[in-house]
Every structure is written in structure tokens, then in C-alpha cells.
Design a protein around this motif. Sequence first.
Motif, PDB file in Angstrom:
ATOM      1  N   CYS A  63       0.758  -1.179   0.124  1.00 33.20           N
ATOM      2  CA  CYS A  63       0.152  -0.032  -0.112  1.00 33.20           C
ATOM      3  C   CYS A  63       0.922   1.170  -0.107  1.00 33.20           C
ATOM      4  N   HIS A  64       2.095   1.209   0.011  1.00 30.42           N
ATOM      5  CA  HIS A  64       3.042   2.288  -0.384  1.00 30.42           C
ATOM      6  C   HIS A  64       4.363   2.362  -1.083  1.00 30.42           C
ATOM      7  N   THR A  65       4.166   2.472  -2.447  1.00 32.38           N
ATOM      8  CA  THR A  65       5.580   2.394  -3.047  1.00 32.38           C
ATOM      9  C   THR A  65       5.622   3.635  -4.010  1.00 32.38           C
ATOM     10  N   HIS A  66       6.961   3.923  -4.309  1.00 33.88           N
ATOM     11  CA  HIS A  66       7.228   4.966  -5.318  1.00 33.88           C
ATOM     12  C   HIS A  66       8.111   4.152  -6.458  1.00 33.88           C
ATOM     13  N   LEU A  67       7.411   3.329  -6.973  1.00 32.53           N
ATOM     14  CA  LEU A  67       8.335   2.241  -8.038  1.00 32.53           C
ATOM     15  C   LEU A  67       8.260   2.865  -9.310  1.00 32.53           C
ATOM     16  N   LEU A 233      -0.796  10.729   3.948  1.00 29.78           N
ATOM     17  CA  LEU A 233       0.375  11.523   4.315  1.00 29.78           C
ATOM     18  C   LEU A 233       1.575  10.926   4.656  1.00 29.78           C
ATOM     19  N   HIS A 234       2.877  11.268   4.420  1.00 33.46           N
ATOM     20  CA  HIS A 234       4.068  10.995   4.633  1.00 33.46           C
ATOM     21  C   HIS A 234       4.182  11.718   5.994  1.00 33.46           C
ATOM     22  N   ALA A 235       4.042  11.233   7.304  1.00 37.15           N
ATOM     23  CA  ALA A 235       4.117  12.055   8.398  1.00 37.15           C
ATOM     24  C   ALA A 235       5.197  11.406   9.560  1.00 37.15           C
ATOM     25  N   THR A 308       6.321  -1.786   1.476  1.00 33.88           N
ATOM     26  CA  THR A 308       7.732  -1.700   0.988  1.00 33.88           C
ATOM     27  C   THR A 308       8.357  -0.211   1.092  1.00 33.88           C
ATOM     28  N   ASP A 309       7.438   0.842   0.759  1.00 41.12           N
ATOM     29  CA  ASP A 309       8.009   1.989   0.305  1.00 41.12           C
ATOM     30  C   ASP A 309       9.119   2.102  -0.912  1.00 41.12           C
ATOM     31  N   TYR A 310       8.892   1.143  -1.567  1.00 39.00           N
ATOM     32  CA  TYR A 310       9.907   0.865  -2.712  1.00 39.00           C
ATOM     33  C   TYR A 310      10.170   2.333  -3.262  1.00 39.00           C
TER      34      TYR A 310
HETATM   35 FE    FE Z   1       7.444   7.031   0.819  1.00 43.31          FE
END
Ligand code: FE
Length: 404
Positions: A63-67, A233-235, A308-310
Motif C-alpha cells: 500500500c505504499h510504493t514509489h516504484l 500523508l508521509h508523516a 515496502t516504500d519501494y
Molecule cells: Fe514513501
Amino acid sequence: MSDPVPGQQIINDGAVLTDGDRIVAVGERNSVLSNLIPAKADQLIQESVDCGGGLLLPGLIDCHTHLVFAGDRAREFEQRLEGLSYEEISRRGGGIRSTVAATRQSSEETLRLAAYERAARMCANGVTTLEIKSGYGLNLDDEQKMLLVAQSLQDLLPVSVHSTFLGAHAIPEEFLGSSDDYVDLVCEEMLPSVAAQKIANSVDAFCETIAFSNAQIRKVFEKARSLSLPVRLHADQLTNSGGAALAAEFHALSADHLEYADEAGIRALAQSGTVAVLLPGAFYFLNERQCPPVELCREHGVPIALATDYNPGSSPVESLLFVLNMGCVLFGMTPREAVAGVTIHAAKALGYADRGVLAAGMRADFAVFDAETLAHLCYPIGARPAQKVVQAGCQTQLHPHVSV
Ligand code: FE
Ligand code: DI6
């Protein structure tokens, strides 16, 4: 195993009956088969798949990636090993802005190919739903390019994509010293266009001393709300900036990172029903010391998701299975909590009520692993990809050359 939490029960000798892209019944094999008229069971079941005693879970949700990105940040990795901090590298013009430069230069096709390869490897680990953020374009054309690439992956791979507009990720080079003007551009030009084109399912922002202030993010979120786009939000990743409370104020779907969130922030998340998304890959890779407040989340009943926050700068981690391990080892989560974090709670973090749980009416998304228990799934590192993956009722082809 008896368990009061619905959807978190392990069934021995279980079976799942599906029709098209939906689950019809799930439970012990005999009770599932009793859903069918016994004499006709053979005719009614068009295909049966033996999972060989493996562990069948809902398809995993990252549920959180920047791939979607171009280039790499290996030189910055070396700089950090030499003693520079992530924030210092960012202040010197590296960090997110260096990936922005590479991504702007890259064509849509080149970006797609790289993103496809990464996403294919994630699918082989059992991922059937993938959130992907923009945020390395930082102007309308390049943000749009990233979102289109993200969305196109679901036509190329057996995965559903949730695309997130992250225009407020970093202050672009050309707006240094005038970040309010950039926020105006995000609100007045980029967000309305992204909403009109329907290329984002939600809106994210980076609340941090090296990124955007609470007041700036409030503007972005007010605009998103007026366009009926949910926010996340990136918090409180690197400092406590009141990010969790800000996310709660806007009933964000999720507040992510949260290493520095305090009890007031966690209480606010509980009240707004916001999911805490923890990202142990970034914690590990940036060699952080401050753990997110897992115990406070438990106490206040805030659901915890893991992802992952990939991304190339703070979490070059493709494997959601490795994230399960890190959630346990680094953040003290139980295997059961970790698996809930990539299924039921990850679905909630994306606003989905149709997946993340094995139950009648849910999407037929599954992953089967060679593991006896949830602990067997969480403890090896990088050892075993999924054995079988089913997305929207179709068994997907796993390519050994792209599995990790
Ligand atoms: Fe991120
Ligand atoms: N926090 C993160 O961990 C990523 N973005 C963010 O706001 C890092 C992105 C990067 O360093 O490229």
C-alpha cells in the motif's frame, strides 16, 4: 485455530470456491463443498487447483510504493556510508531532486519498462494490489507521465494498481526559495488536471522540515477534498511535525512512516479511523534509531499496515516478504500482525472493502506460499517467492526469471 478477529483465522484442510473474480465460499473443505449440490459438484467445478498443503492467503497488498522512477541513488548510498545524513544530502540538492532530474529526462516508455520489471518481481512474491505514487515529476507533464505509467501496469500484469498523486513530495529546483508558489501550482493547476483526467485514486504529501510545512499541506488537502480525492500523508518520518494529527484532521486513509509520532498523534489517528502504515525498509536503509510507536497503535486500536516504500533513495526494497520479516525483527510485530499489515489493514489503507480478507463476496485474489504457519512465512529472508498467485480469479503465470 480459534481467533476472535474475523478474517485472521487459519483453517487446516481448507478450500476456497470462486466464481469469476469473486470468492463464493471459504472454509473447511467439506463445508465449502457442501455449498454445491453433491451430485453436480463435478460438473459445477470447472477447475480445481491443489495447493499442495501450502498456506493460502489473500493476495498481498503493497500500500505504499514509489516504484516509477529513473536512475539510481547508489552514489548517495556511498555518501551516507561516509557519514552524510539523508537530510544533508537533500539540502545539498541530492535526494528526491536527483531522481526528479532523471525521471523528467526519461520517456514514458523507458519508465514503463523499468517499472514493469520491478512490479513483475513484486507480483511473483504474491502481491496482487499495488499502490504507486507520482512525486518525481513535480510539474504537470511529468507527474502525469508517472501516473499514466503507474496505471498502465495493470494492463500488463496481473495486479490492480492504486495510483497516488504526490505532487507535494519535494520542492522542485526551479521553485527553491518560493515553495508557496509551487504549492499554488499543485493546487491550482496540477490537482484539478489530475482529478479531471481521473489518473489518481488519492493524494499524498510529504510533511517534513526538508519538504512541506503543515500550512502548505493543509492547502493541498483542502483542494483534494474539494475535488473529492481522499488523502494520505508521509508523516513524522524524520521529525515530529504534528503530521499524524494533520492526517487525522483530514480523515486521511493512512498516515505513513510515523517514527516520531507521539501519543496525541496516535490518539488522533484512532479517532479518525486512519491506518498507520509502517515502512521498515526505509527505517532499515536510513539506519534510523527511532522506532515507530507500535505499542501506542495497539493500545489505541490503530490498525497497522506494512509496505515496502519501494523507492531509489530511502527504501530500495522490492520484497514485501522481507518487509514482513523486518516488521517483526525491527518493530516487534508478531507474524500475525505483520501478515494483517499486508492484507486486511493494507486494504483499509487504500480505502478498499473488497479485498485483504478471504470471505464470500471478496475479490478472488490469493497467494499460496510454501509455509506451515505465519511464522514460517515471516522468518526467512529472500528465500521463497509465492508458489501460486491468483488475481481476479485467474491463476497468474509466475516467471521464474523475475522472481526474487
Ligand atoms: Fe514513501
Ligand atoms: N519519504 C520516503 O521515504 C520517500 N519519500 C518520502 O517522502 C523517499 C523518496 C526518495 O528519497 O526518493
